[in-house]
Structures are given as structure tokens and as C-alpha cells.
Design a protein around this motif. Structure first.
Motif, short mmCIF file in Angstrom:
data_model
loop_
_atom_site.label_atom_id
_atom_site.label_comp_id
_atom_site.label_asym_id
_atom_site.label_seq_id
_atom_site.Cartn_x
_atom_site.Cartn_y
_atom_site.Cartn_z
N PHE A 160 0.86 -8.44 10.53
CA PHE A 160 0.08 -8.41 9.29
C PHE A 160 -1.26 -9.09 9.55
O PHE A 160 -1.31 -10.21 10.05
N VAL B 73 4.13 -6.14 8.97
CA VAL B 73 3.88 -4.98 8.13
C VAL B 73 4.83 -3.88 8.58
O VAL B 73 4.98 -3.64 9.78
N ASP C 70 -4.61 1.64 10.76
CA ASP C 70 -4.33 3.02 10.33
C ASP C 70 -4.66 4.06 11.40
O ASP C 70 -5.57 4.88 11.23
N MET D 79 4.38 -3.87 12.62
CA MET D 79 3.23 -4.47 13.30
C MET D 79 2.85 -5.79 12.65
O MET D 79 3.39 -6.14 11.58
N GLY E 108 0.83 -1.19 0.00
CA GLY E 108 0.00 0.00 0.00
C GLY E 108 0.87 1.25 0.00
O GLY E 108 1.97 1.23 0.55
N ALA F 169 2.32 7.39 3.83
CA ALA F 169 3.25 6.31 4.15
C ALA F 169 3.28 5.25 3.07
O ALA F 169 2.36 5.13 2.26
N PRO G 116 -3.80 -4.46 14.95
CA PRO G 116 -2.54 -5.23 14.84
C PRO G 116 -1.69 -5.14 16.11
O PRO G 116 -1.68 -4.10 16.77
N1 LIG Z 1 -1.47 -4.47 9.80
C1 LIG Z 1 -1.88 -4.60 8.55
N2 LIG Z 1 -2.27 -5.81 8.08
C2 LIG Z 1 -2.67 -5.97 6.79
N3 LIG Z 1 -2.74 -4.97 5.90
C3 LIG Z 1 -2.39 -3.73 6.30
C4 LIG Z 1 -1.95 -3.48 7.64
N4 LIG Z 1 -1.66 -2.16 7.75
C5 LIG Z 1 -1.91 -1.62 6.55
N5 LIG Z 1 -2.34 -2.55 5.67
C6 LIG Z 1 -2.73 -2.33 4.25
O1 LIG Z 1 -2.09 -1.18 3.76
C7 LIG Z 1 -3.06 -0.17 3.43
C8 LIG Z 1 -2.56 1.20 3.84
O2 LIG Z 1 -2.24 1.22 5.22
P1 LIG Z 1 -2.76 2.35 6.19
O3 LIG Z 1 -2.23 2.11 7.55
O4 LIG Z 1 -4.25 2.44 6.04
O5 LIG Z 1 -2.03 3.64 5.60
P2 LIG Z 1 -2.54 4.93 4.81
O6 LIG Z 1 -2.31 6.07 5.76
O7 LIG Z 1 -1.67 4.99 3.61
O8 LIG Z 1 -4.01 4.73 4.47
C9 LIG Z 1 -4.32 -0.59 4.15
O9 LIG Z 1 -5.48 -0.12 3.53
C10 LIG Z 1 -4.21 -2.10 4.13
O10 LIG Z 1 -4.63 -2.60 2.89
#
Ligand SMILES: Nc1ncnc2c1ncn2[C@@H]1O[C@H](COP(=O)(O)OP(=O)(O)O)[C@@H](O)[C@H]1O
Ligand SMILES: [Mg+2]
Length: 197
Positions: A76, A19, A129, A74, A5, A10, A60
Motif C-alpha cells: 500500500f 492492497v 495500475d 501489493m 477503490g 477491479a 508498489p
Molecule cells: N498500491 C496502492 N497503494 C495505494 N493505493 C492504491 C494502490 N493501488 C491502487 N490504489 C488505489 O485504488 C485506486 C484504483 O486502483 P487501480 O489499480 O488504479 O485500479 P483501476 O483499474 O480500478 O483504476 C487507485 O486510484 C488508488 O487510489
């Protein structure tokens, strides 16, 4: 590690177990300000996740916060984004969302970016998030948190959002100590929003 992502703030990498969320430098911000902001947000997300882990809230497991590399490690979470599965059970999942937001708010944690992309359906619904989250006792902050969710549902789930959001509020009322105050403030927040248009 592969990139799973990349948002405005980020880059998120994962190997399927861990992650790593890294806040990259923004060239358009003055460096000193950018460094401070990224450090602040990295630390804050770490603090909130660690508090949530302590509370055993479905989020997470935090592994590491590095405010020099600006990274958080963290657990996944396997499973689908709520965004992709909400249609299967909008009422039941709405209720579960509301219940869990009620727990967050009872503990004076405001998520700050409640959308169905920031929730993952694992064995249960889990929240991710927390980069914009804050510790706050303010009724206004909690009402705005719910208002943003309502808007997110309305824009991404236009066929089921209304019934879904009703269930959110029902679950919230049962699980948030001061839900009455928050819900009456929510009505005001929504009127304010409407008057702007
Ligand atoms: N702990 C996690 N486990 C699985 N997927 C994650 C995790 N953290 C983030 N992601 C994936 O990454 C994407 C972006 O992470 P996020 O923390 O929402 O950051 P942003 O601020 O870019 O939205 C999420 O929508 C999800 O699909
Ligand atoms: Mg996100």
C-alpha cells in the motif's frame, strides 16, 4: 480490509499495509472469455510489477499473484493521488513524470493508462495500475502512451496542463534512449487525433 477503490475492472481493498486488487467476473461477458481475460490481465500486471521491482522503479512492491482468485497483492502506497496535488507544482511534478515515463519506455514497458489517478505522491512520485501495461518496443505504443497522458492532463488539469506537459516531454527527452523517434511519432499521433474531429 476495506474497499478503497472500485473501477471498471477491479475492486481494490486495503488494510493500510497491503492492497488486494481483485478482478471480478463480468456477467456481460461469456464466462470462458471473461475467465481468460481476467487471468491474462492478472498475470500480466503481476509480471510487469515484478519487472519494475527488479528495476527498482517507483511502483508498489509485489507480494502475490493468484490467477485462480484473480487477485494481486501489493504494498500500500501512502500519500496522495497526483490528481489532488498536481496544482501545487505542475512543472516540477511534470518533469518527474516525464523522467519516470522515460525510464519505463527505455525498458520497453508501456503503461497503457497514464493518468494522474494512477500516480501517487509518496516520498517520490510512484506509478500504479499496470493492468493495461505491456512490454513493447514499438515507437507507436510509446507515443500513444504519452498522447493518452496529454489528454488526461488536458481534461483533468485544464489550468496547468500545457506547461506541465512541456515539462513531461523535457524530462522524457533526457531519460528515454529513443525519445527523438517517440516524440516525432507523438506529433503524428496528435495530428491523426485532430483530423478525426
Ligand atoms: N498500491 C496502492 N497503494 C495505494 N493505493 C492504491 C494502490 N493501488 C491502487 N490504489 C488505489 O485504488 C485506486 C484504483 O486502483 P487501480 O489499480 O488504479 O485500479 P483501476 O483499474 O480500478 O483504476 C487507485 O486510484 C488508488 O487510489
Ligand atoms: Mg486506475
Amino acid at each position: 480490509m476495506k474497499v478503497i477503490g472500485s473501477g471498471a475492472e477491479a475492486t481494490i481493498k486495503s488494510d493500510g499495509e497491503l492492497v488486494v486488487k481483485e478482478r471480478l467476473a463480468k456477467a456481460y461477458r461469456i464466462k470462458e472469455i471473461d475467465d481468460k481475460l481476467r487471468k491474462f490481465r492478472t498475470r500480466r500486471e503481476g509480471k510487469i510489477l515484478s519487472k519494475l521491482n527488479e528495476l527498482k522503479f517507483p511502483a508498489p512492491q509485489l507480494k502475490l499473484v493468484d490467477d485462480r482468485q484473480m487477485t494481486i497483492e501489493m504494498e500500500f502506497l501512502k500519500g496522495n493521488k497526483l490528481r489532488d496535488v498536481l496544482y501545487k507544482d505542475p512543472l516540477g511534478l511534470g518533469r518527474e513524470m516525464g523522467t519516470k515515463i522515460g525510464i519505463l519506455h527505455t525498458n520497453d514497458i508501456v503503461h497503457g493508462d497514464l493518468t494522474t489517478s494512477n500516480m501517487i505522491m509518496d516520498e517520490e512520485l510512484k506509478f500504479i495500475d499496470f493492468g493495461l501495461s505491456l512490454f513493447s518496443k514499438k515507437i507507436e505504443d510509446k507515443a500513444v502512451d504519452l498522447h493518452l497522458l496529454r489528454q488526461a492532463l488536458e481534461s483533468k488539469h485544464h489550468t496547468c496542463w500545457e506547461d506541465c506537459f512541456k515539462e513531461v516531454l523535457a524530462g522524457y527527452s533526457e531519460n528515454c534512449a529513443h525519445s527523438n523517434e517517440v516524440l516525432s511519432r507523438l506529433e503524428k499521433v496528435e495530428l491523426r487525433g485532430r483530423n478525426k474531429h
